[in-house]
Design a protein around this motif. Structure first.
Motif, PDB file in Angstrom:
ATOM      1  N   SER A 256       0.714  -1.163   0.012  1.00 21.89           N
ATOM      2  CA  SER A 256       0.344  -0.128  -0.325  1.00 21.89           C
ATOM      3  C   SER A 256       0.860   1.483   0.291  1.00 21.89           C
ATOM      4  CB  SER A 256      -1.169   0.025   1.533  1.00 21.89           C
ATOM      5  OG  SER A 256      -0.198  -0.381   2.590  1.00 21.89           O
ATOM      6  N   GLY A 257       1.936   1.147  -0.179  1.00 20.35           N
ATOM      7  CA  GLY A 257       3.026   2.418  -0.055  1.00 20.35           C
ATOM      8  C   GLY A 257       3.056   3.053  -1.313  1.00 20.35           C
ATOM      9  N   ILE A 258       4.981   3.425  -1.873  1.00 20.33           N
ATOM     10  CA  ILE A 258       5.299   4.218  -3.034  1.00 20.33           C
ATOM     11  C   ILE A 258       6.740   3.907  -2.609  1.00 20.33           C
ATOM     12  CG2 ILE A 258       5.595   6.657  -3.675  1.00 20.33           C
ATOM     13  CD1 ILE A 258       3.091   7.680  -2.005  1.00 20.33           C
ATOM     14  N   VAL A 259       7.214   3.919  -4.209  1.00 22.84           N
ATOM     15  CA  VAL A 259       7.959   3.148  -4.115  1.00 22.84           C
ATOM     16  C   VAL A 259       9.227   5.156  -4.776  1.00 22.84           C
ATOM     17  CG1 VAL A 259      10.261   2.149  -5.581  1.00 22.84           C
ATOM     18  CG2 VAL A 259       8.126   0.966  -4.403  1.00 22.84           C
ATOM     19  N   PHE A 260       9.963   5.382  -4.019  1.00 19.56           N
ATOM     20  CA  PHE A 260      10.735   6.651  -5.010  1.00 19.56           C
ATOM     21  C   PHE A 260      12.496   6.151  -5.418  1.00 19.56           C
ATOM     22  CE2 PHE A 260       9.748   8.000  -0.598  1.00 19.56           C
ATOM     23  CZ  PHE A 260       8.435   8.843  -0.783  1.00 19.56           C
ATOM     24  N   PRO A 261      12.093   5.366  -6.713  1.00 21.68           N
ATOM     25  CA  PRO A 261      13.865   5.467  -7.382  1.00 21.68           C
ATOM     26  C   PRO A 261      14.673   5.674  -6.795  1.00 21.68           C
ATOM     27  CG  PRO A 261      11.943   5.446  -8.986  1.00 21.68           C
ATOM     28  CD  PRO A 261      11.365   6.214  -8.179  1.00 21.68           C
ATOM     29  N   ASN A 262      15.857   4.753  -7.031  1.00 18.65           N
ATOM     30  CA  ASN A 262      17.155   5.309  -6.626  1.00 18.65           C
ATOM     31  C   ASN A 262      17.978   5.034  -7.427  1.00 18.65           C
ATOM     32  OD1 ASN A 262      19.610   5.557  -5.940  1.00 18.65           O
ATOM     33  ND2 ASN A 262      18.944   4.018  -3.641  1.00 18.65           N
ATOM     34  N   GLU A 263      18.305   6.111  -8.043  1.00 19.64           N
ATOM     35  CA  GLU A 263      18.646   7.113  -9.477  1.00 19.64           C
ATOM     36  C   GLU A 263      20.497   6.446  -9.616  1.00 19.64           C
ATOM     37  OE1 GLU A 263      17.752   7.051 -12.498  1.00 19.64           O
ATOM     38  OE2 GLU A 263      15.923   7.438 -11.252  1.00 19.64           O
ATOM     39  N   LYS A 264      21.353   6.477  -7.769  1.00 23.61           N
ATOM     40  CA  LYS A 264      22.585   6.168  -7.598  1.00 23.61           C
ATOM     41  C   LYS A 264      23.448   4.775  -6.630  1.00 23.61           C
ATOM     42  CE  LYS A 264      23.559  10.474  -8.685  1.00 23.61           C
ATOM     43  NZ  LYS A 264      24.393  11.110  -9.403  1.00 23.61           N
ATOM     44  N   GLY A 265      21.632   3.729  -6.749  1.00 21.96           N
ATOM     45  CA  GLY A 265      22.241   2.492  -5.885  1.00 21.96           C
ATOM     46  C   GLY A 265      20.917   1.381  -6.502  1.00 21.96           C
ATOM     47  N   THR A 266      20.928   0.786  -5.478  1.00 23.84           N
ATOM     48  CA  THR A 266      20.203  -0.908  -5.706  1.00 23.84           C
ATOM     49  C   THR A 266      18.512  -0.560  -4.998  1.00 23.84           C
ATOM     50  OG1 THR A 266      21.545  -2.129  -4.982  1.00 23.84           O
ATOM     51  CG2 THR A 266      21.932  -2.037  -7.533  1.00 23.84           C
ATOM     52  N   ALA A 267      19.261   0.378  -3.995  1.00 30.51           N
ATOM     53  CA  ALA A 267      17.704   0.249  -3.120  1.00 30.51           C
ATOM     54  C   ALA A 267      17.300   0.681  -3.350  1.00 30.51           C
ATOM     55  CB  ALA A 267      18.756  -0.004  -2.215  1.00 30.51           C
ATOM     56  N   PRO A 268      15.324   0.547  -3.318  1.00 29.98           N
ATOM     57  CA  PRO A 268      14.667   1.648  -3.975  1.00 29.98           C
ATOM     58  C   PRO A 268      14.455   3.115  -1.982  1.00 29.98           C
ATOM     59  CG  PRO A 268      13.022   0.562  -3.726  1.00 29.98           C
ATOM     60  CD  PRO A 268      14.851  -0.904  -3.929  1.00 29.98           C
ATOM     61  N   GLY A 269      13.466   3.875  -1.943  1.00 32.14           N
ATOM     62  CA  GLY A 269      12.970   4.419  -1.527  1.00 32.14           C
ATOM     63  C   GLY A 269      11.666   4.099  -0.579  1.00 32.14           C
ATOM     64  N   LEU A 270      11.607   4.146   0.105  1.00 31.75           N
ATOM     65  CA  LEU A 270       9.203   3.518   0.327  1.00 31.75           C
ATOM     66  C   LEU A 270       9.434   4.771   1.740  1.00 31.75           C
ATOM     67  CD1 LEU A 270       9.793   0.197   1.007  1.00 31.75           C
ATOM     68  CD2 LEU A 270       9.704   0.815  -1.512  1.00 31.75           C
ATOM     69  N   SER A 271       7.930   4.425   1.282  1.00 33.35           N
ATOM     70  CA  SER A 271       6.484   5.003   1.769  1.00 33.35           C
ATOM     71  C   SER A 271       5.195   4.519   2.334  1.00 33.35           C
ATOM     72  CB  SER A 271       6.342   6.701   1.250  1.00 33.35           C
ATOM     73  OG  SER A 271       5.658   7.833   2.087  1.00 33.35           O
ATOM     74  N   VAL A 272       5.197   4.790   3.032  1.00 35.49           N
ATOM     75  CA  VAL A 272       3.864   3.398   4.247  1.00 35.49           C
ATOM     76  C   VAL A 272       2.959   4.266   4.676  1.00 35.49           C
ATOM     77  CG1 VAL A 272       4.838   2.329   5.554  1.00 35.49           C
ATOM     78  CG2 VAL A 272       3.141   1.354   4.599  1.00 35.49           C
ATOM     79  N   THR A 273       1.736   4.815   4.907  1.00 36.34           N
ATOM     80  CA  THR A 273       1.479   5.212   6.341  1.00 36.34           C
ATOM     81  C   THR A 273       0.623   4.579   6.492  1.00 36.34           C
ATOM     82  OG1 THR A 273       1.216   7.593   4.624  1.00 36.34           O
ATOM     83  CG2 THR A 273      -0.609   7.593   5.864  1.00 36.34           C
TER      84      THR A 273
END
Length: 417
Positions: free
Chosen positions: A123-140
């Motif tokens: 149920s969250g949002i993905v923030f693409p990582n342009e510099k590495g392999t781990a995406p950022g995430l958000s969940v409420t």
């Protein structure tokens, strides 16, 4: 609204890595009217991290989790958060393909454990990582928004600036801003400064006045929450003026600039040049000045006459002065400044001579320092200081005092710029 920053990693707890994320995120939250009230660091331990997350959930509307999104077994931030919140992690097929392409481009096979980085909140949002392999995430969950960011600064900073900030701008409803005005002081201690403005600190319920002791000097921040930056500045202005009326002679910047940067700026405004002769500071004054971009237009150079022989033969201090008064004396400081002024043909010259320690010299105590300020066509001022601390602190303090005394000459009655 309140927020807090949780930095995750055993390397932080062991002291091997410096936490810079909390500062970056806290500053960025200010324009959104979000007050960061807690900074917490925790090691790679799921039970301890879970405890920290539960506490954050009970008191904050935004929680930033930095680190622990990598492929190794101890990278458990999103897994721990999912368990605490009762959320489900699913594989993001697009990110899985991106991971495979990343390793294929490097002509290596993808390690199996890297696939865990494709797990995201259902149920969250993905923030693409342009510099590495781990995406950022958000969940409420339950009105609390969690934002998960990778640990490496080279990955976190661009992700935060290009993706998280626009996200915050979208989700935050409040239009209030938290505005902070810095005032930098030198020549007055933190307790003495606080004493001079104590009534202003305690009598205003809209403004927060807080002093912070720096390595050398003191910073005062006036902070206010208001609907706009313009209104915030209006609220701050009367207090700012009152502070300057009381202790303005010690205030050298209201922009957060270093003392050396302000000195270079004033040299530029006055179209003046500077030279130095430094004994106990070993060239630190000219070093500080030349760290500022554009200093080459105003800094002509300097001597480091560390021995009496160099003071006499290179700079031109008379042997009589050295024999009669010693290297650490008002008379030697004066001649060092005046001779340097002539040799470099500069508009100003600074001299520093003293006892940095750890032992006394010429029967004179550690911390005794003389600073000379010579100016073309003007009388030379010599200042006597009794500094304390170890050798490095005495040198740093002496160099900063020299810059401050020069700034007083340059300011010509102005307060700050």
């Amino acid at each position: 609204m309140q927020a807090e920053v949780i930095t995750v990693g055993s390397e932080l707890m062991l002291g091997f890595t410096l936490n810079t994320h909390s500062q970056l995120i806290s500053r960025a939250c200010v324009p959104f009217g979000v007050e960061v009230t807690y900074h917490t660091s925790v090691g790679d331990h799921p039970d301890r991290l879970a405890e920290v997350i539960r506490t954050a959930h009970s008191r904050s509307q935004f929680v930033f989790l930095c680190g622990g999104l990598g492929p190794t077994l101890d990278d458990l931030t999103k897994e721990t958060l999912a368990e605490v919140l009762g959320e489900t992690l699913i594989e993001d097929k697009k990110w899985r393909l991106r991971l495979e392409a990343h390793f294929s481009k490097r002509k290596t096979s993808i390690p199996t454990n890297n696939y865990k980085q494709a797990l995201v909140f259902s149920s969250g949002i993905v923030f693409p990582n342009e510099k590495g392999t781990a995406p950022g995430l958000s969940v409420t969950k339950d009105g609390v928004t969690y934002i998960l960011l990778p640990g490496p600064p080279s990955e976190l900073k661009p992700m935060f600036e290009t993706q998280v900030l626009p996200f915050l701008n979208h989700v935050i409803q409040s239009k209030d801003v938290i505005y902070s005005h810095p005032m930098s002081f030198f020549g007055i201690g933190e307790s003495a400064l606080e004493e001079q403005i104590k009534d202003l600190i305690t009598s205003n319920d809209k403004l927060i006045l807080a002093t912070y002791a720096m390595d050398i000097g003191v910073t005062l921040r006036i902070t206010v929450k208001a609907p706009s930056n313009e209104l915030a500045r209006e609220l701050i202005e009367p207090v700012r003026r009152e502070i300057l009326s009381r202790v303005g002679k010690y205030c050298y910047s209201e922009k957060g600039d270093s003392l050396e940067k302000v000195v270079i700026r004033y040299l530029g405004l006055n179209k003046k040049s500077i030279s130095t002769a430094e004994s106990c500071t070993g060239g630190l004054v000219v070093h500080l000045l030349t760290t500022v971009s554009g200093a080459s237009e105003y800094v002509k150079g300097g001597f480091i006459p560390y021995t009496n022989e160099m003071k006499e033969n290179i700079v031109g201090v008379s042997l009589k002065t050295l024999d009669e008064y010693g290297a650490v004396s008002k008379e030697t400081a004066q001649q060092l400044a005046e001779q340097t002024l002539q040799k470099f043909r500069s508009d100003f010259s600074i001299s520093v001579t003293g006892v940095a320690g750890p032992t006394s010299s010429e029967g004179k105590p550690v911390g005794l320092v003389y600073i000379g300020i010579a100016q073309e066509g003007m009388s030379t001022d010599v200042y006597e200081l009794a500094l304390s601390g170890d050798r490095e602190r005495i040198q740093q303090s002496a160099a900063k005092h020299a810059l401050f005394f020069l700034l007083e000459r340059l300011k010509k009655g102005e307060t700050t710029i």
